[in-house]
Design a protein around this motif. Structure first.
Motif, short mmCIF file in Angstrom:
data_model
loop_
_atom_site.label_atom_id
_atom_site.label_comp_id
_atom_site.label_asym_id
_atom_site.label_seq_id
_atom_site.Cartn_x
_atom_site.Cartn_y
_atom_site.Cartn_z
N GLU A 40 0.80 -1.23 0.00
CA GLU A 40 0.00 0.00 0.00
C GLU A 40 0.83 1.27 0.00
O GLU A 40 0.51 2.23 -0.71
CB GLU A 40 -0.96 0.01 1.19
N SER A 41 1.90 1.28 0.81
CA SER A 41 2.64 2.55 0.90
C SER A 41 3.43 2.81 -0.38
O SER A 41 3.54 3.94 -0.83
CB SER A 41 3.52 2.58 2.15
N LYS A 42 3.94 1.75 -0.99
CA LYS A 42 4.65 1.93 -2.26
C LYS A 42 3.69 2.39 -3.36
O LYS A 42 4.04 3.24 -4.19
CB LYS A 42 5.31 0.62 -2.70
N THR A 43 2.51 1.82 -3.36
CA THR A 43 1.51 2.21 -4.36
C THR A 43 1.15 3.68 -4.18
O THR A 43 1.02 4.43 -5.15
CB THR A 43 0.24 1.33 -4.22
N GLU A 44 0.99 4.09 -2.93
CA GLU A 44 0.64 5.48 -2.65
C GLU A 44 1.76 6.41 -3.15
O GLU A 44 1.49 7.43 -3.79
CB GLU A 44 0.39 5.66 -1.15
N GLN A 45 3.00 6.02 -2.91
CA GLN A 45 4.14 6.82 -3.41
C GLN A 45 4.10 6.94 -4.92
O GLN A 45 4.31 8.01 -5.48
CB GLN A 45 5.46 6.15 -3.01
N ARG A 51 1.51 6.64 -6.87
CA ARG A 51 0.38 7.49 -7.29
C ARG A 51 0.70 8.96 -7.08
O ARG A 51 0.31 9.80 -7.87
CB ARG A 51 -0.89 7.10 -6.52
N GLN A 52 1.43 9.27 -6.00
CA GLN A 52 1.85 10.66 -5.77
C GLN A 52 2.70 11.14 -6.94
O GLN A 52 2.54 12.26 -7.42
CB GLN A 52 2.70 10.77 -4.49
N ASN A 82 0.55 11.65 -10.02
CA ASN A 82 -0.20 12.90 -9.87
C ASN A 82 0.69 14.11 -10.13
O ASN A 82 0.32 15.04 -10.85
CB ASN A 82 -0.80 12.94 -8.46
N GLU A 100 -10.12 6.47 -4.75
CA GLU A 100 -9.13 5.69 -4.00
C GLU A 100 -8.17 4.93 -4.91
O GLU A 100 -7.05 4.66 -4.53
CB GLU A 100 -9.83 4.69 -3.08
N LYS A 136 -4.71 10.15 -9.11
CA LYS A 136 -5.41 10.80 -8.01
C LYS A 136 -6.37 11.91 -8.45
O LYS A 136 -6.35 13.02 -7.90
CB LYS A 136 -4.41 11.33 -6.99
#
Lengths: 476, 222
Positions: free
Chosen positions: A44-49, A51-52, A55, A371, A376
């Motif tokens: 999850e945290s890698k995916t969030e990075q 996506r950041q 974006n 989500e 994003k």
């Protein structure tokens, strides 16, 4: 497909909801896509990075969009790719036709392109006596059956293999009925190889266009995209103007986001990067490459600081896969080129609210799309914004047909509500009246609509103010 | 007509970004753990096998022997190769030594316009690669005059020769290390497996339009 007043959305929805086969096909496919995406983006945290980063890359693109397009044009031109600009889909279609005519070409093979769907290119060319062959397997299937894509990544997903077997059997000469997927693929391969062999022009979309180098990136699994862009002597690429990225170094993260979100793949079978036409000495590849950059309302979307986020979209389709509405009604019910959550914000801005604004209401605002969006885009926020624009409440925007839903009764209603809630005395009187008469208001008009699936609330005999007063608590 | 459209579009875009500038967030670099050479081979192999690529790791001096073995098993009539490239020269040499029961070597001797018919009839092709990407599993092809683009697409079997030392951990690393931005050729293609589709009921099927088989030989210097 859509006329001036837009398709009859309500009717389409009812029809789709009553089609058990259709719902089964979508439920299965979307569930599958959700699972595959989860497997590829398991951290999850890698995916969030990631996506950041996606974006940030797309926002950086939007911040310098005109400069990047000019740079792209300059680099492409230097590499021998001819660049054309089209304000409207009509203009883009004519540019394609003009190129075809310049080569006396009558046979076109197409790789999958949503922009070409937006242009209505196939119908336009066929009216002009040009044979257009969709070569992506899904697109080939629905072209045979004279249908539109129901999903932007897997266009024939609304059909099961029995239905496809029947289409092949009916529409292709000397084709016995077979439900074996391998055999169906082999039939398509045989027919389309001949089409690639004979085509005079190949047309494709563009996933990313790199301004720094003038490179067109195309992502695919089948090889039909490479065939269409390499075998025929002329290649025409069409892209929405938001598809440009700044640097080559932007491609790897964008690619990861695209393939992971779209199909749960680490990478597609082919990532095809085209930077020029055939150079002297090279033995294959098109001698001419054209790039058509389409606006069709996008430059106006960029003017709005909130709605411009729509242009960050990379067309991965993951918002469709995760949408509870899309999963139940499928892509055709929307009645527009782009279905699902992205379509609900994109079509109304391109086509106008009068024609497509109703799409923005077909959401429970559950936030699933926001989500998972790889870049994003806050789709639910933009949906609410478009709903507001329909009534033009406090608008500074230029959304086409803004305020089309505005009506006197609602405006007076809300004014009255505002007055009641800003004037304590009127509020107290209003409360008294409602506590006695509220239950007796006849359920007609909008109230009838509203209470069709909801229970009307019961008004309490005493207001909160009164109760607090009686308890002897000072509320001020 | 075209110039007018161009001017109008750019005018609107310039106005939009000037009147309401887009705020751009800082971009953090994605953390990367660089792999060791053996890890790179293993990772690339695992990812590519997962999408049904046949991957062999072989000592550099033995690769043509392995190639012959692979081809004999398949009983093919023709093999497209690129004379004048290091891979092509070694193939030529190996075929000269022992041509029996091997497919006939064919070169891409003319422009596609004159070679198309023959090309669409060839059984297999062997090409070089300029590198590999471990993290996602893919080989990088950089076609040129000697090794045209359609070699890796039209024949039903594609054999790609990859130097182990040219495997990068990530795609980003490959782009940076080789300074791609300064020298993009007509076409670069990343290939991770044989052509595939899942357009019918999401059932994965291989060999739609491109090669039905992709065979990668990873050459290790001993």
């Amino acid at each position: 497909m859509s006329n001036d007043t837009g398709p009859n959305f309500q009717q389409n929805v009812s029809r789709a909801l009553n089609d058990k086969q259709l719902r089964k096909n979508f439920k299965f496919a979307m569930g599958n896509f959700i699972l595959k995406r989860k497997q590829i983006f398991s951290d999850e945290s890698k995916t969030e990075q990631l996506r950041q980063v996606g974006n940030a890359i797309k926002r950086r693109v939007l911040s310098q969009l005109p400069q990047l397009l000019e740079e792209l044009e300059e680099k492409c031109t230097r590499n021998g790719i001819q660049v054309h600009w089209a304000e409207t889909t009509i203009e883009a279609n004519q540019q394609v036709l003009r190129i075809m005519n310049a080569h006396q070409a009558t046979r076109l093979v197409k790789g999958k392109s949503m922009v070409s769907e937006e242009m209505g290119l196939n119908e336009f060319l066929q009216q002009n006596k040009i044979e257009v062959v969709e070569t992506d397997l899904g697109e080939f299937i629905i072209q045979l059956n004279d249908e539109k894509p129901s999903h932007i990544i897997v266009p024939a997903i609304h059909k099961n293999k029995q239905q496809i077997a029947e289409i092949f059997h009916q529409k292709l000469a000397d084709t016995p009925y077979t439900e074996k997927v391998e055999e169906l693929n082999a039939i398509a391969r045989r027919i389309l190889r001949q089409k690639f062999f004979n085509a005079q022009v190949g047309l494709s979309g563009v996933n990313f266009a790199v301004a720094e180098t003038g490179t067109l990136c195309l992502v695919e699994n089948e090889g039909n995209g490479r065939m269409s862009t390499t075998v025929p002597p002329v290649h025409i690429a069409v892209m929405g103007l938001e598809k440009v990225v700044e640097k080559l170094a932007d491609i790897p993260p964008m690619l990861r986001l695209l393939t992971g979100s779209a199909t749960g793949q680490l990478i597609t079978t082919y990532v095809n990067m085209i930077t020029s036409a055939r150079k002297p000495g090279e033995k294959d590849g098109p001698k001419e490459v054209h790039l058509i950059i389409l606006d069709n309302g996008r430059s106006e979307i960029l003017a709005d600081p909130q709605l411009r986020q729509t242009l960050q979209c990379i067309r991965c389709g993951t918002c469709l896969n995760h949408c509870p509405v899309y999963t139940r009604i499928g892509g055709h019910a929307y009645g527009f080129v782009y279905p699902g959550p992205i379509g609900k914000i994109l079509n109304p801005q391109i086509e106008g609210l009068k024609k497509a604004g109703e799409l923005a209401t077909a959401s429970s605002l559950c936030e699933a799309c926001a989500e998972v969006c790889p870049v994003k885009i806050p789709i639910p926020q933009l949906l609410r914004r478009l709903r507001n624009e329909s009534y033009a409440s406090g608008s500074i925007a230029t959304v086409k047909d803004g305020g089309y839903k505005k009506n006197v009764i609602e405006t007076i209603g809300w004014k009255g509500w505002e007055m009641m809630n800003t004037h304590p005395h009127i509020n107290a009187i209003g409360n008294k009246i409602m506590s006695r008469l509220g239950a007796k208001i006849p359920k007609i008009g909008p109230l009838k609509q509203w209470t069709r699936y909801r229970t009307a609330p019961k008004f309490a005999p005493k207001s909160l103010h009164q109760l607090v007063d009686e308890e002897g608590i000072q509320d001020e | 007509m075209n110039d007018a459209s161009r001017a109008q579009i750019l005018k609107r875009l310039h106005a939009a970004t000037q009147q309401q500038p887009v705020d751009t967030p800082e971009m953090a670099d994605l953390p990367v753990e660089l792999l060791t050479p053996p890890q790179k081979i293993e990772t690339l192999k695992a990812h590519m096998e997962a999408v049904r690529t046949e991957v062999h790791v072989v000592a550099a001096r033995d690769w043509t022997k392995l190639l012959k073995k692979i081809l004999k098993k398949r009983d093919l009539k023709t093999l497209l190769y690129a004379p004048g490239t290091p891979v092509g020269s070694e193939v030529q040499k190996a075929w000269a030594e022992e041509p029996e029961r091997l497919p006939e070597l064919v070169s891409y001797k003319d422009n596609i316009e004159n070679f198309k018919e023959q090309l669409f009839d060839i059984d297999a092709a062997v090409t070089s690669t300029v590198g590999g990407i471990a993290e996602t599993g893919a080989v990088i092809l950089w076609p040129d005059e000697k090794e045209p683009r359609l070699m890796s697409l039209v024949p039903p079997i594609h054999i790609a020769i990859l130097q182990a030392a040219k495997i990068y951990t990530t795609f980003s690393e490959a782009i940076q290390a080789e300074d791609w931005a300064q020298k993009m050729p007509t076409n670069v293609v990343l290939i991770s497996g044989p052509s595939k589709t899942a357009d019918i009921e999401l059932t994965l099927a291989f060999g739609v339009h491109g090669p039905k088989e992709l065979i990668v030989l990873i050459l290790k210097d001993e």
